[in-house]
Scaffold this motif. Structure first.
Motif, PDB file in Angstrom:
ATOM      1  N   ALA A 214       0.834  -1.209   0.000  1.00 33.06           N
ATOM      2  CA  ALA A 214       0.000   0.000   0.000  1.00 33.06           C
ATOM      3  C   ALA A 214       0.870   1.261   0.000  1.00 33.06           C
ATOM      4  CB  ALA A 214      -0.925  -0.004   1.212  1.00 33.06           C
ATOM      5  N   ALA A 215       1.939   1.258   0.784  1.00 31.71           N
ATOM      6  CA  ALA A 215       2.810   2.433   0.855  1.00 31.71           C
ATOM      7  C   ALA A 215       3.523   2.677  -0.473  1.00 31.71           C
ATOM      8  CB  ALA A 215       3.834   2.242   1.982  1.00 31.71           C
ATOM      9  N   VAL A 216       3.983   1.599  -1.114  1.00 26.31           N
ATOM     10  CA  VAL A 216       4.689   1.740  -2.388  1.00 26.31           C
ATOM     11  C   VAL A 216       3.764   2.322  -3.447  1.00 26.31           C
ATOM     12  CG1 VAL A 216       5.710   0.453  -4.311  1.00 26.31           C
ATOM     13  CG2 VAL A 216       6.411  -0.041  -1.963  1.00 26.31           C
ATOM     14  N   PHE A 217       2.533   1.793  -3.538  1.00 31.76           N
ATOM     15  CA  PHE A 217       1.600   2.299  -4.549  1.00 31.76           C
ATOM     16  C   PHE A 217       1.146   3.713  -4.221  1.00 31.76           C
ATOM     17  CE2 PHE A 217       1.259  -1.989  -6.204  1.00 31.76           C
ATOM     18  CZ  PHE A 217       1.071  -1.750  -7.561  1.00 31.76           C
ATOM     19  N   ALA A 218       0.983   4.032  -2.938  1.00 30.66           N
ATOM     20  CA  ALA A 218       0.616   5.396  -2.564  1.00 30.66           C
ATOM     21  C   ALA A 218       1.710   6.377  -2.980  1.00 30.66           C
ATOM     22  CB  ALA A 218       0.367   5.490  -1.059  1.00 30.66           C
ATOM     23  N   PHE A 219       2.964   5.997  -2.752  1.00 30.52           N
ATOM     24  CA  PHE A 219       4.090   6.857  -3.136  1.00 30.52           C
ATOM     25  C   PHE A 219       4.175   6.991  -4.653  1.00 30.52           C
ATOM     26  CE2 PHE A 219       8.726   7.373  -4.002  1.00 30.52           C
ATOM     27  CZ  PHE A 219       8.858   8.646  -3.454  1.00 30.52           C
ATOM     28  N   LEU A 220       3.973   5.888  -5.362  1.00 28.22           N
ATOM     29  CA  LEU A 220       3.999   5.918  -6.823  1.00 28.22           C
ATOM     30  C   LEU A 220       2.919   6.850  -7.367  1.00 28.22           C
ATOM     31  CD1 LEU A 220       4.383   2.863  -9.160  1.00 28.22           C
ATOM     32  CD2 LEU A 220       2.448   4.371  -9.468  1.00 28.22           C
ATOM     33  N   LEU A 221       1.710   6.752  -6.814  1.00 28.47           N
ATOM     34  CA  LEU A 221       0.603   7.584  -7.280  1.00 28.47           C
ATOM     35  C   LEU A 221       0.818   9.053  -6.912  1.00 28.47           C
ATOM     36  CD1 LEU A 221      -2.265   5.137  -6.292  1.00 28.47           C
ATOM     37  CD2 LEU A 221      -1.576   5.729  -8.606  1.00 28.47           C
ATOM     38  N   TRP A 222       1.404   9.281  -5.736  1.00 30.58           N
ATOM     39  CA  TRP A 222       1.683  10.667  -5.326  1.00 30.58           C
ATOM     40  C   TRP A 222       2.692  11.308  -6.269  1.00 30.58           C
ATOM     41  CZ3 TRP A 222       6.320  12.792  -3.342  1.00 30.58           C
ATOM     42  CH2 TRP A 222       6.194  14.106  -2.874  1.00 30.58           C
ATOM     43  N   LEU A 223       3.754  10.580  -6.602  1.00 33.99           N
ATOM     44  CA  LEU A 223       4.732  11.100  -7.549  1.00 33.99           C
ATOM     45  C   LEU A 223       4.087  11.404  -8.902  1.00 33.99           C
ATOM     46  CD1 LEU A 223       7.920   8.893  -6.977  1.00 33.99           C
ATOM     47  CD2 LEU A 223       7.616  11.302  -6.391  1.00 33.99           C
ATOM     48  N   THR A 224       3.194  10.503  -9.329  1.00 29.33           N
ATOM     49  CA  THR A 224       2.517  10.687 -10.615  1.00 29.33           C
ATOM     50  C   THR A 224       1.687  11.964 -10.613  1.00 29.33           C
ATOM     51  OG1 THR A 224       2.423   8.302 -10.991  1.00 29.33           O
ATOM     52  CG2 THR A 224       0.893   9.673 -12.250  1.00 29.33           C
ATOM     53  N   ILE A 225       0.920  12.163  -9.565  1.00 26.13           N
ATOM     54  CA  ILE A 225      -0.008  13.293  -9.514  1.00 26.13           C
ATOM     55  C   ILE A 225       0.735  14.618  -9.359  1.00 26.13           C
ATOM     56  CG2 ILE A 225      -1.846  14.343  -8.147  1.00 26.13           C
ATOM     57  CD1 ILE A 225      -2.696  11.396  -7.481  1.00 26.13           C
ATOM     58  N   ILE A 226       1.675  14.646  -8.420  1.00 25.89           N
ATOM     59  CA  ILE A 226       2.378  15.908  -8.182  1.00 25.89           C
ATOM     60  C   ILE A 226       3.279  16.261  -9.359  1.00 25.89           C
ATOM     61  CG2 ILE A 226       4.456  14.990  -7.037  1.00 25.89           C
ATOM     62  CD1 ILE A 226       4.156  17.289  -5.007  1.00 25.89           C
TER      63      ILE A 226
END
Length: 590
Positions: A214-226
């Protein structure tokens, strides 16, 4: 004279596709998890036709792809059979290699990934093993081009024929593989092995692994969005300038107003929205996802999730298909070929459409930022919203899979590859070429005719209202029942060619004087309830036309294709109606 055939075979994830690419110059997709090669490929090396066969674990196949590969090898159609093995786990690879050696007249054993084997303190006596097997043994590292020249020379040479032997029971091959490993392989443990084991002790833990994933995908998605915010704004600005220039050009050419409107408002408008919204997040998300794939993280997700899917009657391999579905549902459907059981493969195909593909991200992200974000943390809020959508999709997938499997149970064997540091240049090129460009071109192919259709629907009147407005009014009762409205439902229906165009369609259907998306939505009665229901229905509704056609091709069943469309739509409709009811009760209580 037709080229002579060279068969390339071996266990999954032994580097067959890398060897194939190196020999032929083709760009077959490679990845650090088993099952990437799901169908045979061929390419030319000098005067030879190289056939890359699907990976297998034995000549007693369980899937159609493995059966085709085994039949090809048993028929001895190839001039030479190149057997690939993994130097980091040679004992397992030798079981299949011994079988193929017995049935092949001419064969060579390529022990690949020797660079990784050496780092793990593994030494292989290739000369002794060659004498024992009676075939040439080559040590190579295809990713670093080591040993490739020796392989090329071996292919050019006329390898002596050997006698073909009947296949023995698999237990005998397993026993012989163990003996050969003990005799010709020495292992000196080192710190790298211990480090990998310590990392896996955390990631593969039943509970800690879920938080890591969950943490890895959250970080991946955060990088994508920002990371996508500024490029999206820049593209939107550039397209706005282009629209003004195109309008001025049409005026100077005295183009008829209807034609000008069709091109600018219908085609150019929707294309600009699709590109500016889709391209930046894809250009960031796909390389990050490919990095995890090449690193070896995806098979570990499958391992952690296996206990959940086992209870649903299938296996953790379905998780690999779901991960592929995050990028594109059509790709996720095709990847289900790695699942041997027909019933499990069917369940994986029918439920893959629950995963929010890259085409649905723009709508989910946009609505999350506009209606659910916390001040000063919009990017984090959007990332958590996408993560919540993924968790919800997985939560719905499990019971639906259990229903499709009718209570059966299953387990699976999936090799966990070693961690490998991906090559960044290759990741960027491959993710952009094979994923970003593919998905974007597919979206544009669908968006252009959709823009034309929408323009005509907006400009053809029935009485005092346009055709689009009439359709929206017709569907409005259904939309209201779901906490939405007719324009939103119409947008989803007309967005069948590509999920990416749903939000632009909705905005085009709304009458408004707003300058930005949120203003347009608020002017047309949107609230937090509307946004939440829209996100739910975006997550659970019929897949795009490309995915439906892929499902028809993979299953060969029109019934399953229709079921793949009806299942998520029915679930989405039910969830939206239930959510709307809860808001209605809440309003009454207050």
């Amino acid at each position: 004279m037709p080229p002579e055939i060279i068969a390339l075979c071996g266990n999954p994830n032994t580097g067959k596709s890398t060897i194939f690419n190196t020999l032929t110059g083709c760009c077959r997709h490679t990845g650090n998890w088993s099952g990437k090669t799901v169908e045979s490929a061929s390419g030319v090396f000098e005067n030879f036709l190289i056939c890359d066969l699907p990976g297998m674990y034995s000549l007693s196949p369980k899937s159609e792809d493995e059966k085709n590969a085994a039949d090809f090898l048993k028929n001895n159609e190839a001039r030479l059979t190149v057997i690939t093995a993994d130097g980091t786990c040679l004992e397992r690879s030798l079981i299949l290699a011994l079988q193929i050696t017995d049935i092949s007249k001419k064969a060579v054993l390529c022990i690949n990934m020797m660079d990784e084997a050496e780092k793990k303190g593994i030494k292989i006596n290739a000369e002794g093993l060659s004498k024992r097997l009676g075939i040439k043994v080559i040590l190579l590292s295809a990713a670093k081009n080591r040993g490739i020249e020796e392989l090329k020379q071996t292919i050019r040479e006329d390898v002596p024929e050997k006698e073909v032997s009947p296949l023995k029971p698999i237990e005998e091959y397993s026993s012989l593989s163990e003996k050969l490993f003990k005799e010709f392989v020495t292992v000196v443990p080192n710190d790298k092995i211990s480090l990998e084991r310590r990392i896996d002790n955390i990631i593969l833990n039943s509970f800690a692994g879920l938080f890591v994933i969950a943490a890895v995908f959250a970080f991946l998605l955060w990088l994508t969005i920002i990371g996508a915010n500024y490029p999206s704004q820049a593209l939107a600005y550039a397209f706005g300038k282009g629209e003004a220039a195109l309008s001025a050009l049409f005026d100077s050419l005295n183009v008829l107003p209807p034609v000008k409107s069709l091109v600018i408002d219908g085609v150019y408008g929707i294309v600009s929205q699709v590109v500016s919204v889709m391209l930046p997040p894809m250009a960031i998300f796909f390389p990050l996802f490919t990095f995890l794939e090449d690193l070896g993280f995806l098979p570990r997700i499958a391992f952690v999730m296996d206990r959940f899917f086992k209870g649903a009657g299938t296996s953790g391999k379905q998780t690999l298909c779901m991960c592929m579905g995050i990028g594109c549902n059509a790709a996720g459907v095709v990847s289900a070929r790695i699942i041997e059981s027909p019933s499990q493969r069917r369940a994986a195909i029918l439920t893959n459409v629950f995963m929010p593909c890259n085409g649905r991200f723009p709508l989910i992200i946009t609505l999350s930022v506009m209606f659910f974000s916390v001040s000063g943390a919009k990017s984090l809020t959007a990332a958590l919203s996408i993560l919540a959508a993924l968790i919800l999709a997985a939560a719905v997938t499990l019971p639906v899979t259990k229903l499709l499997m009718k209570g059966s149970e299953s387990s699976f064997i999936l090799e966990l590859p070693p961690y490998r540091m991906p090559r960044l240049g290759q990741i960027i090129v491959r993710s952009f070429k094979e994923r970003t460009v593919f998905v974007l071109s597919r979206a544009l192919t669908a968006a252009i005719p959709a823009g034309i259709i929408i323009w005509f629907m907006q400009n053809i009147n029935i009485g005092s209202a346009s055709l689009a407005v009439c359709l929206s009014r017709l569907l409005d009762p259904v939309g209201r029942l779901m906490g939405l409205d007719g324009a939103v439902v119409t947008g989803f229906i007309l967005g069948l060619p590509a999920n990416e165009i749903v939000l632009p369609l909705i905005l085009m259907l709304y009458p408004s004087t707003g300058a930005d998306t949120k203003t347009v939505l608020l002017q047309n009665g949107w609230s937090i309830k509307t946004a939440l229901c829209a996100v739910i229905f975006c997550l659970f509704h019929f897949p795009c036309a490309t995915t439906l056609l892929t499902i028809k091709k993979e299953t060969g069943s029109l019934k399953d294709t229709l079921l793949a469309a009806a299942l998520p739509t029915g679930i989405g409709f039910g969830l939206c109606c239930f959510l709307n009811l809860l808001f209605y009760i809440y309003d009454i209580i207050l």
